[in-house]
Design a protein around this motif. Structure first.
Motif, PDB file in Angstrom:
ATOM      1  N   ARG A 168       0.993  -1.169   0.089  1.00 45.21           N
ATOM      2  CA  ARG A 168       0.023  -0.111  -0.165  1.00 45.21           C
ATOM      3  C   ARG A 168       0.720   1.225  -0.018  1.00 45.21           C
ATOM      4  NH1 ARG A 168      -5.272  -0.489   1.975  1.00 45.21           N
ATOM      5  NH2 ARG A 168      -5.473   1.526   1.050  1.00 45.21           N
ATOM      6  N   PRO A 169       1.443   1.434  -1.284  1.00 43.29           N
ATOM      7  CA  PRO A 169       2.442   2.788  -1.082  1.00 43.29           C
ATOM      8  C   PRO A 169       1.801   4.033  -0.822  1.00 43.29           C
ATOM      9  CG  PRO A 169       1.982   1.674  -3.597  1.00 43.29           C
ATOM     10  CD  PRO A 169       1.402   0.750  -2.526  1.00 43.29           C
ATOM     11  N   ASP A 170       0.336   3.939  -1.076  1.00 44.62           N
ATOM     12  CA  ASP A 170      -0.347   5.414  -0.761  1.00 44.62           C
ATOM     13  C   ASP A 170      -0.550   5.447   0.526  1.00 44.62           C
ATOM     14  OD1 ASP A 170      -2.060   3.029  -0.980  1.00 44.62           O
ATOM     15  OD2 ASP A 170      -3.780   4.193  -0.733  1.00 44.62           O
ATOM     16  N   TRP A 171      -0.153   4.352   1.599  1.00 45.10           N
ATOM     17  CA  TRP A 171      -0.073   4.598   3.021  1.00 45.10           C
ATOM     18  C   TRP A 171       1.402   5.098   3.676  1.00 45.10           C
ATOM     19  CZ3 TRP A 171      -3.698   0.666   6.208  1.00 45.10           C
ATOM     20  CH2 TRP A 171      -4.852   0.720   5.893  1.00 45.10           C
ATOM     21  N   HIS A 172       2.368   4.913   2.731  1.00 45.86           N
ATOM     22  CA  HIS A 172       3.557   5.164   3.141  1.00 45.86           C
ATOM     23  C   HIS A 172       3.685   6.871   3.532  1.00 45.86           C
ATOM     24  CE1 HIS A 172       4.911   1.123   1.336  1.00 45.86           C
ATOM     25  NE2 HIS A 172       3.922   0.818   2.369  1.00 45.86           N
ATOM     26  N   VAL A 173       3.216   7.129   4.251  1.00 48.65           N
ATOM     27  CA  VAL A 173       3.307   8.679   4.609  1.00 48.65           C
ATOM     28  C   VAL A 173       4.438   8.897   5.542  1.00 48.65           C
ATOM     29  CG1 VAL A 173       0.780   9.095   4.486  1.00 48.65           C
ATOM     30  CG2 VAL A 173       1.576   8.478   6.532  1.00 48.65           C
ATOM     31  N   CYS A 174       5.065  10.124   5.422  1.00 45.74           N
ATOM     32  CA  CYS A 174       6.137  10.403   6.399  1.00 45.74           C
ATOM     33  C   CYS A 174       5.681  10.902   7.625  1.00 45.74           C
ATOM     34  CB  CYS A 174       7.104  11.574   5.695  1.00 45.74           C
ATOM     35  SG  CYS A 174       6.334  13.151   5.622  1.00 45.74           S
ATOM     36  N   HIS A 175       6.423  11.196   8.637  1.00 45.37           N
ATOM     37  CA  HIS A 175       5.949  11.331  10.013  1.00 45.37           C
ATOM     38  C   HIS A 175       5.617  12.938   9.972  1.00 45.37           C
ATOM     39  CE1 HIS A 175      10.298  12.373   9.877  1.00 45.37           C
ATOM     40  NE2 HIS A 175      10.131  13.429  10.797  1.00 45.37           N
ATOM     41  N   GLU A 176       6.218  13.541   9.273  1.00 43.60           N
ATOM     42  CA  GLU A 176       5.680  15.020   9.388  1.00 43.60           C
ATOM     43  C   GLU A 176       4.323  15.173   8.887  1.00 43.60           C
ATOM     44  OE1 GLU A 176       5.615  19.174   9.682  1.00 43.60           O
ATOM     45  OE2 GLU A 176       6.996  17.629  10.445  1.00 43.60           O
ATOM     46  N   THR A 177       3.959  14.378   8.001  1.00 44.59           N
ATOM     47  CA  THR A 177       2.414  14.342   7.314  1.00 44.59           C
ATOM     48  C   THR A 177       1.567  14.138   8.726  1.00 44.59           C
ATOM     49  OG1 THR A 177       2.898  13.619   5.315  1.00 44.59           O
ATOM     50  CG2 THR A 177       0.760  13.367   5.927  1.00 44.59           C
ATOM     51  N   ILE A 178       1.923  13.183   9.513  1.00 45.65           N
ATOM     52  CA  ILE A 178       1.052  12.839  10.493  1.00 45.65           C
ATOM     53  C   ILE A 178       1.203  14.148  11.598  1.00 45.65           C
ATOM     54  CG2 ILE A 178       0.838  11.337  12.425  1.00 45.65           C
ATOM     55  CD1 ILE A 178       2.198   9.142  10.843  1.00 45.65           C
ATOM     56  N   TYR A 179       2.196  14.706  11.815  1.00 44.68           N
ATOM     57  CA  TYR A 179       2.361  15.777  12.770  1.00 44.68           C
ATOM     58  C   TYR A 179       1.471  16.848  12.209  1.00 44.68           C
ATOM     59  CZ  TYR A 179       6.129  14.420  15.650  1.00 44.68           C
ATOM     60  OH  TYR A 179       7.022  13.841  16.607  1.00 44.68           O
ATOM     61  N   GLN A 180       1.298  17.218  10.655  1.00 46.75           N
ATOM     62  CA  GLN A 180       0.668  18.240  10.123  1.00 46.75           C
ATOM     63  C   GLN A 180      -0.884  17.833  10.211  1.00 46.75           C
ATOM     64  OE1 GLN A 180       1.005  20.861   7.971  1.00 46.75           O
ATOM     65  NE2 GLN A 180       3.205  20.883   8.332  1.00 46.75           N
ATOM     66  N   GLY A 181      -1.194  16.364  10.208  1.00 48.49           N
ATOM     67  CA  GLY A 181      -2.699  16.148  10.673  1.00 48.49           C
ATOM     68  C   GLY A 181      -3.064  16.202  11.861  1.00 48.49           C
ATOM     69  N   LEU A 182      -2.197  16.074  12.816  1.00 45.00           N
ATOM     70  CA  LEU A 182      -2.567  16.275  14.347  1.00 45.00           C
ATOM     71  C   LEU A 182      -2.935  17.757  14.529  1.00 45.00           C
ATOM     72  CD1 LEU A 182      -0.467  13.826  16.246  1.00 45.00           C
ATOM     73  CD2 LEU A 182      -2.883  14.036  16.381  1.00 45.00           C
ATOM     74  N   TYR A 183      -1.837  18.616  14.158  1.00 45.86           N
ATOM     75  CA  TYR A 183      -1.655  20.012  14.764  1.00 45.86           C
ATOM     76  C   TYR A 183      -2.835  20.897  13.908  1.00 45.86           C
ATOM     77  CZ  TYR A 183       1.953  19.201  17.876  1.00 45.86           C
ATOM     78  OH  TYR A 183       2.584  18.577  18.752  1.00 45.86           O
ATOM     79  N   PHE A 184      -3.032  20.509  12.681  1.00 45.73           N
ATOM     80  CA  PHE A 184      -3.901  21.206  11.989  1.00 45.73           C
ATOM     81  C   PHE A 184      -5.576  20.814  11.992  1.00 45.73           C
ATOM     82  CE2 PHE A 184      -0.357  22.682   9.385  1.00 45.73           C
ATOM     83  CZ  PHE A 184      -0.811  23.956   9.082  1.00 45.73           C
ATOM     84  N   GLY A 185      -5.596  19.555  12.877  1.00 46.27           N
ATOM     85  CA  GLY A 185      -6.901  19.214  13.426  1.00 46.27           C
ATOM     86  C   GLY A 185      -7.780  18.894  12.277  1.00 46.27           C
TER      87      GLY A 185
END
Length: 390
Positions: A168-185
């Protein structure tokens, strides 16, 4: 006077973020713009403490084609130049020209490249708000949020996704993407409350000063870690110490830590209530004065204000006192690791003034007589003593 309209409000928010980017604090920025302090706090909270993205038409980096370049493409294309020739003349990759022409030479355009229209399309595309991957993929969002609830870090989650879902290469997100997803709510798909499950527990991202922007704390000349004798790096002798403070609740109390780089031998410093330069220098001197001269070669510290009178310690260490660069804890890695071990005995929320000198000596004894893997399961005290007899 009525409430400002949406366009006026967006303009104010743009000005607010520009002031924040220039180093102005929230309170001062709100005062200058004539808005309530709570408004500034709301804007910060809504964006997770991250600065508003500058609009594409306000600032364009060199990686994007400019209007002038697009006009040159139109002229050269009209002269019959190939894509590679156009790329050579503009100093761009041929693939850049190919994509640009492919996007903007369609049937409806009669196979003519129009620079102005192409530039307007590019600006509009850059402004368009794109849905994040977590907003588009509910299954991925659920998986990531489950791991966040288990207090996994974004970096651990990103690595796990690649390992467990290689197909599932579309799931291979970087950690910064997860941080952005958290902090931008909500705008980025993840639940903002899960930011509390991160190690720092911060609900907002904090702006940090760049090391070069920090003012020097010392009036006396301070030697940096670059000037330290190279033999210190080899860890082949005793007497090269690293030091720092561990802080208690709200940073109101502290304990000084000194650790030998080679043997991991520990000394703790009972810090006076007032952490002024002269007082701290006296406390540190009393903690090491019983060590033989061979065990006092160098001291490496961070640039904390407590070392303002480091010149008073120069005679205690034969080869000098040195300072790591601001914001570079890895330059004192042995000390940072030891401070982590000390938190078992001195929790972050504790008032460290409650610990007496005898308490500090007890903890010293416990850690100095605990076998360490790095020492092939010898104790720091035994390794230190063995080095002194060489």
């Amino acid at each position: 006077m009525g409430r400002p309209g949406r366009k006026r409000r967006l303009a104010l928010e743009d000005e607010y973020w520009k002031l924040m980017a220039s180093g102005v604090g929230t309170v001062e920025a709100c005062r200058r713009l004539g808005i309530a302090r709570t408004t500034g706090y709301y804007w910060r909270s809504h964006r997770g403490g991250l600065a508003r993205t500058v609009r594409a038409e306000d600032s364009r980096s060199g990686r994007y084609l400019s209007l002038l370049e697009r006009e040159r493409i139109a002229v050269l294309r009209g002269q019959g130049c190939s894509m590679r020739e156009i790329a050579r003349r503009l100093g761009r990759a041929p693939s850049t020209i190919s994509r640009e022409l492919g996007r903007n030479m369609r049937d409806g355009d009669n196979d003519v490249y129009q620079a102005g229209l192409a530039h307007a399309r590019a600006r509009e595309q850059a402004r368009r708000q794109r849905r994040s991957i977590f907003a588009r993929d509910e299954q991925l969002r659920a998986v990531v949020q489950d791991k966040l609830r288990l207090q996994w870090s974004p970096e651990q989650i990103a690595a796990w996704l690649k390992t467990e879902h290689p197909a599932r290469p579309d799931w291979h997100v970087c950690h910064e993407t997860i941080y952005q997803g958290l902090y931008f709510g909500g705008s980025r798909g993840l639940t903002r409350q899960l930011a509390r499950n991160l190690r720092t527990g911060r609900g907002l991202r904090l702006r940090r000063r760049r090391p070069q922007s920090r003012r020097p704390r010392f009036s006396a000349h301070a030697r940096t870690i670059d000037e330290r004798p190279t033999v210190v790096l080899a860890r082949q002798r005793v007497g090269d110490f690293e030091g720092d403070l561990i802080l208690g609740r709200h940073g109101q109390s502290a304990i000084g830590t000194l650790v030998d780089r080679t043997t991991r031998y520990l000394r703790l410093v009972h810090v006076p209530e007032q952490r002024r330069g002269e007082d701290f220098a006296a406390a540190l001197a009393s903690a090491v004065e019983d060590l033989p001269r061979i065990a006092r070669r160098t001291l490496t510290w961070d640039q904390g204000a407590e070392m303002a009178r480091h010149d008073l310690l120069a005679e205690l260490f034969d080869e000098g006192v040195y300072f790591a660069y601001p914001g570079s804890p890895w330059q004192r890695g042995t000390n940072e690791n030891t401070n982590g071990l000390l938190r078992q005995y001195f929790p972050k929320r504790a008032n460290l003034r409650d610990y007496s000198i005898s308490d500090l000596r007890r903890v010293e004894h416990l850690l100095n007589n605990r076998p360490r893997k790095i020492l092939s399961w010898a104790t720091p005290a035994a390794a230190f003593a063995a080095q002194l007899t060489r």
